[in-house]
Design a protein around this motif. Sequence first.
Motif, PDB file in Angstrom:
ATOM      1  N   ALA A 467       0.833  -1.211   0.000  1.00  0.00           N
ATOM      2  CA  ALA A 467       0.000   0.000   0.000  1.00  0.00           C
ATOM      3  C   ALA A 467       0.864   1.256   0.000  1.00  0.00           C
ATOM      4  N   VAL A 470       2.353   1.677  -3.573  1.00  0.00           N
ATOM      5  CA  VAL A 470       1.342   2.230  -4.488  1.00  0.00           C
ATOM      6  C   VAL A 470       1.119   3.705  -4.196  1.00  0.00           C
ATOM      7  N   LYS A 494      -3.604  -2.939  -5.839  1.00  0.00           N
ATOM      8  CA  LYS A 494      -3.590  -2.875  -4.375  1.00  0.00           C
ATOM      9  C   LYS A 494      -4.791  -3.606  -3.785  1.00  0.00           C
TER      10      LYS A 494
END
Length: 716
Positions: A467, A470, A494
């Motif tokens: 996460a 990203v 994700k």
Amino acid sequence: MRLLSRLLFVVFLTFSAPALAQEVAAPAVSTDQAAEELIRILEDDTARAALIERLKQTAPEAVEETPEVITDFSIARRLAEYTRSVAEGASGTVRALGGVFVNFQQAFSGALSADYAGLRELLINLVTVAIGLFGSFLILRLIANAIIARLAQRALNQRGFRRFGSIGMALLIDAVTVVLAWALGYILALNAGTYPNGQMGINQTLLLNAFLIVELSKLVIRTVLAPRFTALRLLPVGDDNAAYWSFWSSHILSLLGYTFLFISPMLTGIISVSAAAAVQVLVMATTITIGIIIVLQNKDDVRNWLAEVSARRNHDGLGRLVASVGHHWHVLAIAYLLALLVVWFANPDEALPFMLGATAQSLIAVAVGSLIITFISRFVTVGLRLPDDVRNRLPLLETRLQAFVPGVMTVVRWLVIGCILVSIGQIWGLFNFVDWIASDEGLYVAGSIVSAALIVLVAIILHVVVASWVEYRLNTQTGKMPTPREKTLLNLFKNAFSIALAIFGTMLALAQIGVNIAPLLAGAGVVGLAIGFGAQKLVQDIITGIFIQFENVMNEGDAVEVAGRSGVVEKLTIRSVTIRDMTGTIHLIPFSSVDQVSNMVRGFSFYVAEFEVAYDSDIEAVKKTMRDAFDGLMETDHSAVILDDLDLPGLIALTPASMKLRARIKTLAGKQWGPGRFYSETVKRLFAERGIRTPTPRVSYVPGASGLIEADPAAS
């Protein structure tokens, strides 16, 4: 001679019987023959010497008689014996070196009985030592309190290590008073009383040792609570509570300490064990009664305090547990005190030391666990702060960690509570956790739990890492600007990774703790098939969404028209698209409802401008005006998004009321509306300046018999 012969005959039979019994098929021997044989041996010097040597070899060795030693002394009596020998030896050494002898005559002598004389001697010696011991201690305490009062006055303005230095100095002064009084008591016991100089009675030693142990224990209480000196108090309690707990704890210590370390051993030595046991029973019953009274007196105060602790924790799981304990703590405390009394009655030699030791160890375990939980709570309360550069690159990482770390700390906190409970169970012998964890079964269970926990922890860390990666790739402030396609695919990745990680992490964790996941996988397949048949619309959503993503028809941030709704794509999942229209309304459109997607920002865009003019207008003049308006547009900031010259097809349609002309402005994708609005405004202004009329309908009233109203759309 006959008597001597008979005696030797008996001895001969006694020691020769085993040897005679070992001879095989020995003939029976009469008494007269045995006597004649014994006479023959005694008359023969060689045979007589052999008999004497044999008697010496077979005679039992003489056992040296030793005086009976009393071995069933208590710990206090053994300690008293040891310290008495040390003190007497030290006194003898000092007297031998110094050569100073002080002689005291016995206070009582005469025709008194031995028991009464012993009792009188005991009382004289004990009273002498007690008066000197406690009198000197009282005087030393008065001097020490005056010095400690000055230290407390100075400690009012001290903080940190300086304050702890004052507390340590007060502790040292108080300890010196106890040791000095104890030493003076020993000197008095060795030089006064009815014993010879340099000697002392065992009961005097018991009293002195009991005084030292009890007063040093009370010294700890005085140091922690400091009822008379607030500035030197270690615990954050009020003066009333400090005085209350100091009073009761000191008196209970004195009652138990002097009873078990002095009175009980003394009664055992001078009266009987039964008398000592009776005193112990009376004192223990009194102590338990005092403890129950103290519990009942403080029932409401402790309950309110625990309720405040629960409120400070916002009544979370641990807070509710603390509040529940607060409502019933007095029942548990009274039950413990009564159990302590019953156990002591049943087996005072073994059960009571075990119970007291287990209680002390349990309190230590609770104290250590409470310190760990307090540290964890403060860490969670303070939170996690990342450096500024990391926060700029990963704006959501700190928020994500602040949401993740408290959960982990909560789990750790409950693990600490579990360890405390296991430790208490191990201490009290409810179960043998150490042996169980060392067994094959325990190692297997512990390894499975640790492996499952590590898998869950690794899964959570991977989720945070992916996460954050990203988020870093989508951050417009660092690195290159992400394309809409990257935004869409990274968010989809994700979400898909998080779902897959949760499923596989759960499966692996269950497999580690011994759950057979093969039926779960088979069941998941069957459930998935059932869902596929029963939720065809959902399957259609997912399949259509996959193809839309493959064809790259729209991405987040695109202006599109989908299922009759126009707006900006805010969120794109594998199943649906979320669009916000011009009014700000959010529309969630499943892909099963999408049969056409119109993307208005792909590659480049056109602003299409259409104008209607009256029939009497000059078309060339109108077209020149439209070109002049575009030239004015290119002189503004909007020129940065315009990709080509004005596309002016000219006249495109004739209507009954007007002529329609069209022009197109090519811009960057999604940037056509700003330049288009400015261009339309400029064309309208130039039309007005140059007298180019638009087809505005005009209503004319013509009077007539019928009163009809005629409309001339082309009238000017």
